[in-house]
Design a protein around this motif. Structure first.
Motif, PDB file in Angstrom:
ATOM      1  N   UNK A  14      38.895  -9.234  25.115  1.00 22.23           N
ATOM      2  CA  UNK A  14      38.376 -10.041  26.417  1.00 22.23           C
ATOM      3  C   UNK A  14      39.301 -10.994  27.120  1.00 22.23           C
ATOM      4  N   UNK A  15      39.981 -11.781  26.109  1.00 20.69           N
ATOM      5  CA  UNK A  15      41.196 -12.627  26.800  1.00 20.69           C
ATOM      6  C   UNK A  15      42.127 -11.929  27.407  1.00 20.69           C
ATOM      7  N   UNK A  16      42.527 -10.960  26.778  1.00 19.70           N
ATOM      8  CA  UNK A  16      43.748 -10.080  27.561  1.00 19.70           C
ATOM      9  C   UNK A  16      43.465  -9.605  28.844  1.00 19.70           C
ATOM     10  N   UNK A  17      42.285  -9.269  28.820  1.00 21.95           N
ATOM     11  CA  UNK A  17      41.741  -8.630  30.497  1.00 21.95           C
ATOM     12  C   UNK A  17      41.777  -9.937  31.417  1.00 21.95           C
ATOM     13  N   UNK A  18      41.154 -10.796  30.846  1.00 25.88           N
ATOM     14  CA  UNK A  18      41.036 -12.033  31.942  1.00 25.88           C
ATOM     15  C   UNK A  18      42.637 -12.513  32.194  1.00 25.88           C
ATOM     16  N   UNK A  19      43.287 -12.644  31.245  1.00 27.63           N
ATOM     17  CA  UNK A  19      44.874 -12.918  31.646  1.00 27.63           C
ATOM     18  C   UNK A  19      45.429 -11.900  32.523  1.00 27.63           C
ATOM     19  N   UNK A  20      45.090 -10.469  32.102  1.00 25.67           N
ATOM     20  CA  UNK A  20      45.736  -9.665  33.130  1.00 25.67           C
ATOM     21  C   UNK A  20      45.331  -9.891  34.601  1.00 25.67           C
ATOM     22  N   UNK A  21      44.004 -10.168  34.816  1.00 23.03           N
ATOM     23  CA  UNK A  21      43.484 -10.165  36.195  1.00 23.03           C
ATOM     24  C   UNK A  21      44.283 -11.650  36.693  1.00 23.03           C
ATOM     25  N   UNK A  47      37.923 -20.539  31.944  1.00 17.59           N
ATOM     26  CA  UNK A  47      38.835 -20.187  32.948  1.00 17.59           C
ATOM     27  C   UNK A  47      40.132 -20.968  33.193  1.00 17.59           C
ATOM     28  N   UNK A  48      40.058 -22.248  32.859  1.00 21.36           N
ATOM     29  CA  UNK A  48      41.226 -22.891  33.300  1.00 21.36           C
ATOM     30  C   UNK A  48      42.366 -22.984  32.196  1.00 21.36           C
ATOM     31  N   UNK A  49      41.833 -22.790  30.811  1.00 15.84           N
ATOM     32  CA  UNK A  49      42.440 -22.608  29.683  1.00 15.84           C
ATOM     33  C   UNK A  49      43.262 -21.079  29.750  1.00 15.84           C
ATOM     34  N   UNK A  50      42.316 -20.032  30.146  1.00 16.46           N
ATOM     35  CA  UNK A  50      42.890 -18.763  30.208  1.00 16.46           C
ATOM     36  C   UNK A  50      44.231 -18.737  31.255  1.00 16.46           C
ATOM     37  N   UNK A  51      43.997 -19.608  32.372  1.00 14.59           N
ATOM     38  CA  UNK A  51      45.070 -19.703  33.399  1.00 14.59           C
ATOM     39  C   UNK A  51      46.207 -20.466  32.593  1.00 14.59           C
ATOM     40  N   UNK A  52      46.034 -21.326  31.878  1.00 12.40           N
ATOM     41  CA  UNK A  52      47.262 -21.854  31.253  1.00 12.40           C
ATOM     42  C   UNK A  52      47.859 -21.205  30.147  1.00 12.40           C
ATOM     43  N   UNK A  53      47.060 -20.180  29.669  1.00 16.29           N
ATOM     44  CA  UNK A  53      47.742 -18.956  29.000  1.00 16.29           C
ATOM     45  C   UNK A  53      48.654 -18.145  29.505  1.00 16.29           C
ATOM     46  N   UNK A  54      47.955 -17.796  30.792  1.00 22.51           N
ATOM     47  CA  UNK A  54      48.715 -16.781  31.733  1.00 22.51           C
ATOM     48  C   UNK A  54      50.074 -17.239  32.409  1.00 22.51           C
ATOM     49  N   UNK A  55      49.969 -18.673  32.135  1.00 20.17           N
ATOM     50  CA  UNK A  55      51.187 -19.356  33.168  1.00 20.17           C
ATOM     51  C   UNK A  55      52.033 -20.178  32.255  1.00 20.17           C
ATOM     52  N   UNK A  56      52.184 -19.850  30.938  1.00 16.45           N
ATOM     53  CA  UNK A  56      53.192 -20.635  30.139  1.00 16.45           C
ATOM     54  C   UNK A  56      52.620 -22.026  29.632  1.00 16.45           C
ATOM     55  N   UNK A 174      32.718 -18.783  21.365  1.00 13.16           N
ATOM     56  CA  UNK A 174      33.719 -18.528  20.368  1.00 13.16           C
ATOM     57  C   UNK A 174      35.289 -19.055  20.955  1.00 13.16           C
ATOM     58  N   UNK A 175      35.537 -18.663  21.891  1.00 15.23           N
ATOM     59  CA  UNK A 175      36.694 -18.952  22.777  1.00 15.23           C
ATOM     60  C   UNK A 175      37.130 -20.596  22.509  1.00 15.23           C
ATOM     61  N   UNK A 176      36.213 -21.471  22.834  1.00 15.18           N
ATOM     62  CA  UNK A 176      36.367 -23.031  22.771  1.00 15.18           C
ATOM     63  C   UNK A 176      36.781 -23.400  21.565  1.00 15.18           C
ATOM     64  N   UNK A 177      36.018 -22.715  20.399  1.00 11.92           N
ATOM     65  CA  UNK A 177      36.231 -23.046  19.012  1.00 11.92           C
ATOM     66  C   UNK A 177      37.417 -22.396  18.622  1.00 11.92           C
ATOM     67  N   UNK A 179      40.167 -22.041  20.099  1.00  7.51           N
ATOM     68  CA  UNK A 179      41.306 -23.026  20.510  1.00  7.51           C
ATOM     69  C   UNK A 179      41.232 -24.359  20.347  1.00  7.51           C
ATOM     70  N   UNK A 180      40.128 -24.858  19.792  1.00 10.01           N
ATOM     71  CA  UNK A 180      39.612 -26.367  19.622  1.00 10.01           C
ATOM     72  C   UNK A 180      39.620 -27.113  20.779  1.00 10.01           C
ATOM     73  N   UNK A 181      39.213 -26.505  21.871  1.00 13.61           N
ATOM     74  CA  UNK A 181      39.108 -26.914  23.259  1.00 13.61           C
ATOM     75  C   UNK A 181      37.821 -28.338  23.376  1.00 13.61           C
TER      76      UNK A 181
END
Length: 230
Positions: A14-21, A47-56, A174-177, A179-181
């Motif tokens: 799911x993470x990978x698909x979100x980052x692809x988008x 979503x903000x953290x996924x953008x961070x992942x996608x953008x270094x 699960x995602x928040x846990x 990455x300890x967000x």
């Protein structure tokens, strides 16, 4: 689109698909023409953290906070904290004219339209945005179940991009846990969905995620979305 198949993906898929988008959107439009919304809630945080992942490790797009003036203090504090810690280009937008005359929460549909939708539409125009990320999910609200990842919108013309549609509520946590967000402390007090303070109460476990929201507004969600709400 087979939603059930996507729900059964692993969190990593799911993470990978979100980052692809996210990457596809930024490659198409560039960072200056794209923004994301941030409500201070668990979904837009993800979503903000996924953008961070996608953008270094950074969020290179504008981050729009819609300020109705009646959010919980805890939400304002959390947004301010994340803006500082993640070095966000935070753009706070308000409908100042409506705030002079509107009776808060008297008519939930008109209140949401004037205090949320109108300033968002103005921001899209003012910033010249071609695309806007939002953190809506299929399983969160009935009116969102037919959404697509890329959804053309009018008034003003732009592309609504929704990278976490396939996340369920349990996936978000699960995602928040994973990455300890950090997250808004209201969730620890029993809130499951965060809105404006006059229209939000604690939602009981086991019921609908948005049971704590004003239910007349929830029933009118399709109408609100047709007016530009996300």
């Amino acid at each position: 689109m087979n939603q059930e198949r996507l729900y059964n993906w692993t969190l990593e898929q799911k993470e990978a698909e979100s980052i692809r988008i996210i990457k596809e959107t930024l490659e198409r439009f560039g960072t200056d023409k794209v923004a994301t919304t941030f409500t201070g809630g668990k979904d837009s945080l993800t979503l903000l953290h996924l953008i961070k992942q996608a953008c270094g490790g950074t969020v290179p797009v504008r981050v729009i906070q819609i300020d109705t003036s009646v959010k919980f203090k805890e939400i304002y504090d959390f947004v301010a904290r994340m803006s500082k810690e993640w070095d966000l280009n935070l753009c706070v937008v308000r409908n100042e004219e409506a705030l002079k005359t509107i009776r808060i929460a008297e008519d939930h549909v008109q209140c949401c339209y004037q205090l949320k939708t109108v300033p968002l539409q103005n921001a899209i125009r003012d910033f010249g945005l071609a695309a806007l990320f939002t953190a809506v999910r299929w399983d969160e609200q009935e009116a969102r179940q037919g959404e697509e990842y890329f959804s053309p919108r009018q008034n003003p013309d732009h592309l609504r991009v929704q990278p976490i549609l396939h996340f369920r509520e349990i996936d978000i946590w699960s995602y928040i846990r994973k990455y300890n967000l950090p997250f808004c402390e209201l969730y620890r007090r029993g809130y499951r969905s965060l809105g404006c303070e006059p229209c939000t109460v604690r939602g009981g476990p086991g019921g609908p995620e948005r049971a704590g929201r004003a239910q007349d507004k929830e029933k009118a969600m399709q109408r609100l979305r047709e007016m530009g709400y996300f």
